[in-house]
Design an enzyme around this catalytic site. Structure first.
Site, PDB file in Angstrom:
ATOM      1  N   PHE B 247      27.996  -0.192  48.209  1.00  0.00           N
ATOM      2  CA  PHE B 247      28.933  -0.100  49.345  1.00  0.00           C
ATOM      3  C   PHE B 247      30.377   0.043  48.890  1.00  0.00           C
ATOM      4  CE2 PHE B 247      25.354  -2.988  50.273  1.00  0.00           C
ATOM      5  CZ  PHE B 247      24.644  -2.154  51.116  1.00  0.00           C
ATOM      6  N   GLY B 474      21.194   3.798  47.587  1.00  0.00           N
ATOM      7  CA  GLY B 474      20.352   3.382  48.710  1.00  0.00           C
ATOM      8  C   GLY B 474      20.146   4.410  49.807  1.00  0.00           C
ATOM      9  N   ILE B 635      21.346  17.375  60.152  1.00  0.00           N
ATOM     10  CA  ILE B 635      20.682  16.268  59.457  1.00  0.00           C
ATOM     11  C   ILE B 635      19.645  16.859  58.511  1.00  0.00           C
ATOM     12  CG2 ILE B 635      19.232  14.233  59.786  1.00  0.00           C
ATOM     13  CD1 ILE B 635      22.137  13.931  60.746  1.00  0.00           C
ATOM     14  N   LYS B 639      14.705  10.791  58.464  1.00  0.00           N
ATOM     15  CA  LYS B 639      14.273   9.386  58.406  1.00  0.00           C
ATOM     16  C   LYS B 639      15.288   8.532  57.656  1.00  0.00           C
ATOM     17  CE  LYS B 639       9.749   8.197  58.017  1.00  0.00           C
ATOM     18  NZ  LYS B 639       8.468   7.815  57.376  1.00  0.00           N
ATOM     19  N   THR B 640      15.776   9.032  56.518  1.00  0.00           N
ATOM     20  CA  THR B 640      16.740   8.235  55.752  1.00  0.00           C
ATOM     21  C   THR B 640      18.111   8.237  56.431  1.00  0.00           C
ATOM     22  OG1 THR B 640      17.182  10.149  54.329  1.00  0.00           O
ATOM     23  CG2 THR B 640      15.567   8.566  53.546  1.00  0.00           C
ATOM     24  N   LYS B 707      27.778  17.316  57.304  1.00  0.00           N
ATOM     25  CA  LYS B 707      29.037  16.640  56.978  1.00  0.00           C
ATOM     26  C   LYS B 707      28.637  15.276  56.415  1.00  0.00           C
ATOM     27  CE  LYS B 707      30.866  17.322  61.277  1.00  0.00           C
ATOM     28  NZ  LYS B 707      31.882  17.397  62.369  1.00  0.00           N
ATOM     29  N   GLU B 711      29.812   6.673  55.464  1.00  0.00           N
ATOM     30  CA  GLU B 711      30.977   5.855  55.823  1.00  0.00           C
ATOM     31  C   GLU B 711      31.156   5.786  57.334  1.00  0.00           C
ATOM     32  OE1 GLU B 711      32.456   4.679  53.121  1.00  0.00           O
ATOM     33  OE2 GLU B 711      31.942   6.139  51.577  1.00  0.00           O
TER      34      GLU B 711
END
Lengths: 343, 744, 210
Positions: B247, B474, B635, B639-640, B707, B711
């Site tokens: 993160f 992740g 997208i 799923k992720t 894009k 964040e």
């Protein structure tokens, strides 16, 4: 020039380890070695050892002692000291006769920790005060005479009742709050034989000796808990207010046990036991509030009066000022839930 | 036409994580888990004062303890060569590890103990005693605003978001009919990824170094370490195959990594160093405590007249940390007059680090709460207020948006949450003992791409190996890249292996700032295109028609190369390998940013809707429903992507309701440096949520049409929660987190 | 502020390695005379002595494999698994019982392996994430976690899965609300909670292999 001990987490000196076969063996170990400690679940002790807060030379494992029964005899429920919180909380007799105890235990820690934590160990759970845990900070409980870091420090989680200048820490256990509300007693055995300690006399207020959490002799072994029958099972609530929905210590918790009665005047409170957690060095019994409510109708007005009475003598330390309001609000809420009244 | 946007149910069918099996079986090896011969263990000793000088370090007891191999401090460090160089970067000035006796923050590494087992190293570390000459320290932001400075960075970039800025007239809000003037506080927040920061360092001779490290950039860590130890970059190998969250905490080299390398040098054996959870609270950055003043002025119809926005954030005594707190204010709404002022306050704390949605999340909390406050003053729906001020182009850069589906985000989300149920008057809806409220807030984050290369190895058996230095902390980078390649080539994802997290692999950026898919994905497309061109060239030797094949029309279907323009020309794939006796084709593809940033302004957008219930007596807040809609282009891995959005909402709920690192200003020590005392959301805090994507292509950023996502998903969540709490209770909480004590 | 001069002074009293050694638990562990201890130290046998004396026997079954070991009492079950036996599937997330990443089953009961000592489990049967699958056949919970994307970075995942299996076995997966409460001892910083709940509900319903 300043000299301060270093803070270092997860440092454990290499103590010795032995398994006690019976209570006599455990008592002998404790009597022989002043720096010996008993270990059962270990969820608090081993954590404290990693922080360097406790450093026993010898650990005496009592998991093989035969204090693992839950029994009901002549109006008293007895729970062995090495029974885990999970087992006790799910036990049929506990659920039937003392549901408040189950509710309180399930509000504490996490399933994994409750699977290890024992009834005896939970009685001895030490405070979560951050100044107690950080060995670079002053703490009279950890090192008598060093002062209290929390008194003028970050004391959001700290006591509003019964504190002293030496210590404003709180007892963190949920189970203990229920036990106090249920008039339990602690069975112990030691060099001088067996005795039962009423729960109200088991935990201490800090006074000048915050290093002592309780009245247990250091050579004594807790063998079980006794809880007398009551007529509360239908109207019990353990309310725990905390910063997240689970797996957090209480800001305030309230244990309520009510016996309700239908009279010509409506629903009245025949008997009531009340205790609060997160407010004192020991689970805090609300005796005056109980007196006020006994025989009264179950109304929000009466609950508010009782809560107000319960708060007499409360004192806050800055970051925990909010508890002066949250505590009475929580008492009212817990009484509403337990009694089932809406408004 | 069916709908294009994606909802929860649409995404369940997509491909599952390519590293899922490794992660659910425990086979995935994170940094501390790689096995090496003769491994030794290092444990850090931290200072217990915040400002002063070490006058004495007694290491004798530690050195005598069984199993202890060495104790290193400033007295006997092997030294970091870079520290002796002149002309170091004055802005990004790292803490100089064991360089001298100076202490700048409480917890600063002062010594390290190396032993043959972890337990012995831990115990050895507890035996080190340090004596200090203590000096006055400062750690509280509000008490030290007089120390605030303009960051040096601002001078280098006068148009940047940290420079003093005026558009139109400064303080124009003062002339407006309706005004909101408030202060907002974002406390320090700690990344606390589940994996403790860990490193295994091993030297080979004096000039070769291998690091198994928790890092968001294998090549960036390689470059930084090579510079610090004056090694050839190719002699520093950094491996980060699995990273257990970060993160932002692993975007740079931290002191503990330097310590491990010094320790390995001293003991001439591989050294493993793992931070404790407590050390994670102050040794690897945090979202800095930030005070903001926001002033909004609007006409009665809701049109914004002016915004003034100031930000004061903490930084360390030795390094300037800045972030884009004021970016959203500059570009989000169509406002003629804006003035912003960004200051940092050097204190005796460690250096902060970008934490998910970094400054933008902090800025969005203030701006989007202030917008909500304005909506009540105007008696106007908060969505309507935002639509009135919708910016048709970037008002800051004066460029058209590359794509902007913000209006769709508001519409889709409002439908899904049941925005109609919201009552305009705060504190008026009650369900039993709970007060009910709805809140909305917007988030935005720049969309970027940088340069990357992919090495593709296509084998005669039909399998494809893709390699990139990119880390996956992740989000599922390997899965997304596999999806892109599978779709581009037309092959089954199970035939593709994507290897990452190794500095020896081809060039990639750090995983941060939401640019992994845009950057590495573009290189994947380039590599796949190059592969198709090479296969077509080979096919042309069998059938001439392939000379005219357009790469976009070429697919590797089953065991054949197919041109969709000319299906009759298909050839067996295996036949393309026979020439030259090859068993595999090795092809590279590279991609980099073009001049698109001169023509368009690139941003992703999120709109978050929260239904909050607040208990009337205890002040407990429960999130009952959360709906988030994101415009982040196409997208590529549904799923992720859905999980990433879900994670952003959860992170935002933590930020809103419970996360706060507390420093005792008397000592400068972090008081809640544990997972017991620093609360992050647990399962019971989180409801089932609805994650939606507009899923409209951005035509200009990259060939996938995507894009950034990672964040923007957290930006705007905290103000949405705060706004919902206000709607429920009529209580405006401007100092996060919104804990029960603030609501009773 | 704490002034603590005595410790500092004590440090400078010309102590030697063997003086120090006498004070360690090595010496108190056995009825070794001080003279013998000093001799051992002078012969530089102390490291070996420490090794020999500070360790106790441990007989333990892990994932169906029997281990006869000698370990220091302070060794946690977690560090035994990760550092001694190289079973790194069990994760260290906090080492303080505050995150659940280290969850294993001890005699079928889910436990934080970081807050329990290895020596306390002599004769016990431990199951870790590495022991959950049957050969190549994943446990239904592992499959459901992949299907429902019950993780991102994967670091909390072994603990989540061990906890989830136990959650059903304990009878605490009766409703979404109950699952959420009884899975709250496992922190996921990536925030995959809702997916984890869905995975557990599916396994509970017996449908994960569909």
């Amino acid at each position: 020039m300043q000299y301060r001990k270093l803070k270092l987490e997860v440092a454990v000196h290499n103590f010795q380890y032995t398994r006690a076969k019976n209570a006599a063996g455990a008592i002998a170990e404790l009597s022989k070695n002043p720096a010996a400690k008993l270990v059962a679940g270990g969820t608090n002790l081993i954590d404290l050892m990693k922080y360097g807060v406790m450093a026993p030379d010898r650990l005496v494992d009592i998991n093989r002692l035969s204090y693992n029964a839950i029994q009901k005899e002549s109006g008293v429920l007895s729970i062995g000291a090495t029974v885990t919180n999970s087992v006790a909380a799910a036990n049929e007799m506990v659920l039937q006769y003392q549901p408040l105890l189950s509710q309180a235990m399930l509000a504490g820690a996490s399933p994994q920790l409750r699977n290890k934590a024992t009834m005896g160990g939970n009685l001895l759970q030490r405070t979560r005060c951050p100044y107690f845990y950080d060995i670079s900070e002053p703490c009279n409980k950890r090192e008598p005479g060093t002062g209290c870091g929390a008194l003028k420090g970050y004391n959001r989680m700290h006591a509003i009742f019964g504190a002293s200048d030496a210590c404003i820490a709180v007892n963190p256990s949920d189970m203990n709050v229920a036990l106090v509300a249920l008039d339990a007693s602690v069975q112990v055995t030691g060099p001088k034989g067996k005795r039962n300690i009423p729960i109200a006399e088991f935990h201490r207020l800090p006074g000048k000796h915050p290093e002592l959490d309780n009245t247990l002799d250091r050579r004594e072994v807790i063998t079980g808990l006794l809880i007398p029958d009551n007529a509360f099972s239908k109207h019990t609530t353990y309310l725990k207010v905390r910063d997240r929905a689970s797996y957090a210590f209480a800001l305030i918790s309230v244990a309520v046990a009510l016996e309700m009665e239908e009279t010509t005047e409506g629903t009245t409170i025949k008997e009531v036991h009340l205790a609060m957690g997160g407010v004192a060095h020991k689970p805090w019994r609300l005796t005056a509030a109980e007196q006020l409510l006994k025989g009264k109708k179950a109304t929000v007005e009466n609950f508010k009066m009782a809560a107000e009475l319960a708060m007499q003598g409360a004192k806050s330390y800055g970051h925990n000022d909010f508890k002066l309001k949250l505590a009475p609000n929580s008492i009212v809420q817990a009484l509403k839930t337990a009694s089932g009244i809406k408004a | 036409m069916g709908k294009k946007h994606l909802e929860n149910a649409d995404m369940a069918k997509a491909i599952s994580r390519v590293d899922g099996r490794a992660k659910v079986t425990g086979a995935a090896k994170y940094a501390a888990e790689v096995q090496l011969q003769d491994l030794t263990y290092a444990v850090l000793v931290g200072s217990t004062i915040a400002q002063g000088i070490i006058t004495k370090i007694d290491t004798q007891k530690a050195e005598w303890a069984p199993g202890v191999i060495a104790v290193i401090s400033h007295l006997n460090t092997p030294g970091v060569p870079e520290y002796k160089l002149q002309n170091q970067d004055v802005i990004q000035k790292q803490l100089r590890v064991f360089d001298d006796a100076n202490i700048y923050y409480n917890g600063q590494p002062v010594a390290v103990v190396i032993a043959d087992t972890l337990e012995r190293a831990q115990y050895g570390a507890s035996l080190v005693s340090v004596t200090y000459k203590k000096e006055q320290h400062v750690s509280n932001l509000e008490d030290n605003l007089s120390r605030a400075v303009v960051p040096k960075k601002a001078k280098a970039d006068p148009r940047g978001f940290t420079s003093d800025f005026v558009r139109g007239k400064a303080g124009a809000y003062l002339d407006a009919e309706v005004q909101v003037v408030e202060e907002y506080i974002q406390p320090s927040e700690v990344h606390h990824p589940m994996e403790l920061h860990s490193i295994i360092a091993s030297w080979e001779g004096n000039d070769k170094l291998t690091l198994v490290d928790k890092t968001q950039g294998s090549q960036q860590t390689q470059a930084s370490i090579a510079k610090s130890f004056q090694l050839k970059p190719e002699n520093v190998k950094v491996v980060a195959t699995y990273v257990g969250g970060a993160f932002g905490s692993a975007l740079r080299v931290w002191p503990h990594e330097i310590v491990a390398i010094l320790a390995a040098k001293k003991v001439q054996k591989p050294v493993k160093l793992v931070l404790s959870r407590g050390q994670m609270s102050y040794m690897v950055g945090y979202r800095p405590y930030t005070l903001q003043k926001v002033s909004l002025g609007a006409s009665k119809d809701g049109k914004l007249v002016g915004i003034s926005h100031e930000s004061y954030g903490k930084t360390s005594m030795y390094e300037e940390f800045t972030e884009n707190v004021l970016q959203m204010t500059r570009m989000m709404y169509d406002v003629p007059n804006i003035d912003t002022k960004y200051r940092i306050v050097p204190l005796n704390v460690s250096t902060p680090a970008p934490m998910r949605g970094p400054g933008e999340a902090t800025g969005s909390f203030a701006l989007e709460c202030a917008m909500d406050e304005l909506s009540y003053k105007l008696n106007m729906d908060p969505i309507a207020l935002r639509l009135v001020n919708y910016a048709g182009q970037d008002p800051d850069k004066l460029l058209p948006w590359s794509s902007n589906y913000l209006k769709d985000c508001y519409r889709l989300g409002a439908e899904k949450i049941g925005w109609n149920n919201r009552k305009a008057e705060a504190g008026t809806v009650q369900e039993g003992e709970w007060k009910v409220g709805y809140g909305v807030a917007t988030g935005t984050f720049g969309a970027f791409r940088s340069a990357a290369t992919i090495k593709a190895t296509y084998k005669a058996d039909g399998t494809l190996l893709l390699q990139s230095a990119i880390a996956d902390i992740g989000p599922g980078t390997g899965t997304a890249m596999t999806s892109i390649a599978a779709e581009n080539l037309g092959i089954d994802p199970s035939l593709i292996t994507f290897q990452l997290g190794n500095s020896s692999f081809p060039k990639a950026p750090m995983q941060g700032g939401s640019n992994s898919v845009a950057t590495v994905g573009s290189a994947v497309v380039a590599a796949c295109t190059n592969l198709k061109v090479e296969l077509a060239k080979r096919a042309a030797k069998q059938k001439q028609e392939w000379n005219n094949a357009v790469p976009a029309n070429i697919q590797l279907k089953g065991n054949e190369l197919v041109n969709s323009d000319d299906t009759a020309s298909k050839v067996k794939l295996v036949s393309l390998f026979t020439e030259g006796g090859l068993t595999e084709l090795v092809i590279e593809g590279s991609a980099a940013q073009g001049d698109e940033r001169n023509k368009y302004s690139f941003y992703s957008y999120s709109v978050h809707f929260i239904e909050a219930h607040v208990h009337e007596l205890t002040g407990v807040v429960r999130i009952k429903n959360a709906v988030s809609v994101v415009d982040c282009g196409t997208i590529v891995s549904p799923k992720t992507a859905r999980s990433q959005l879900m994670g952003g909402i959860v992170g935002g709920i933590g930020m809103a309701l419970m996360e706060e690192a507390v420093i005792d200003d008397r000592t400068g020590r972090t008081i809640n440096a544990s997972f017991g005392d620093y609360h992050v959301p647990v399962n019971a805090d989180i409801p089932q949520m609805e994650m939606l994507f507009v899923n409209e292509k951005d035509p200009y950023l990259n060939p996938m049409g995507s894009k950034g996502l990672g964040e923007v998903v957290i930006i705007g969540v905290a103000p949405a929660v705060a706004n919902a709490v206000y709607n429920a209770t009529g209580k405006r909480i401007r100092h996060l987190p919104i804990t029960p004590d603030k609501l009773i | 502020m704490v002034e603590n001069k005595s410790l500092e002074e004590e440090d400078n009293q010309g102590s030697s390695r063997r003086d120090f050694l006498k004070k360690t638990s090595v010496m108190t562990a056995i009825a070794l005379t001080p003279a013998a201890a000093i001799k051992a130290s002078d012969l530089k046998l102390d490291e070996k002595l420490a090794d020999a004396l500070e360790q106790v026997p441990l007989s333990i079954d892990i994932n169906g494999q029997h281990h006869d070991l000698k370990v220091e009492p302070r060794l946690t079950l977690l560090d035994l698994l990760r550092e001694k036996l190289r079973l790194t599937g069990t994760k260290k997330g906090c080492d303080q019982g505050q995150c659940g990443a280290c969850t294993v089953h001890i005699d079928g009961v889910r436990t934080n392996s970081c807050l329990t000592l290895a020596v306390m489990h002599d004769g016990a049967r431990i199951t870790t994430i590495e022991g959950l699958a049957t050969g190549n056949q994943l446990h239904p919970m592992q499959e459901a976690f992949i299907k429902h994307d019950g993780f991102q970075c994967g670091y909390c995942t072994p603990g989540q899965i061990m906890s989830a299996v136990a959650c059903i076995n304990e009878g605490h997966a009766g409703s979404e609300k109950e699952i959420r409460e009884f899975m709250s001892g496992n922190i996921c910083r990536c925030g995959a909670y809702a997916n984890i709940v869905n995975a557990i509900q599916e396994v509970k319903a017996g449908g994960s292999r569909a």
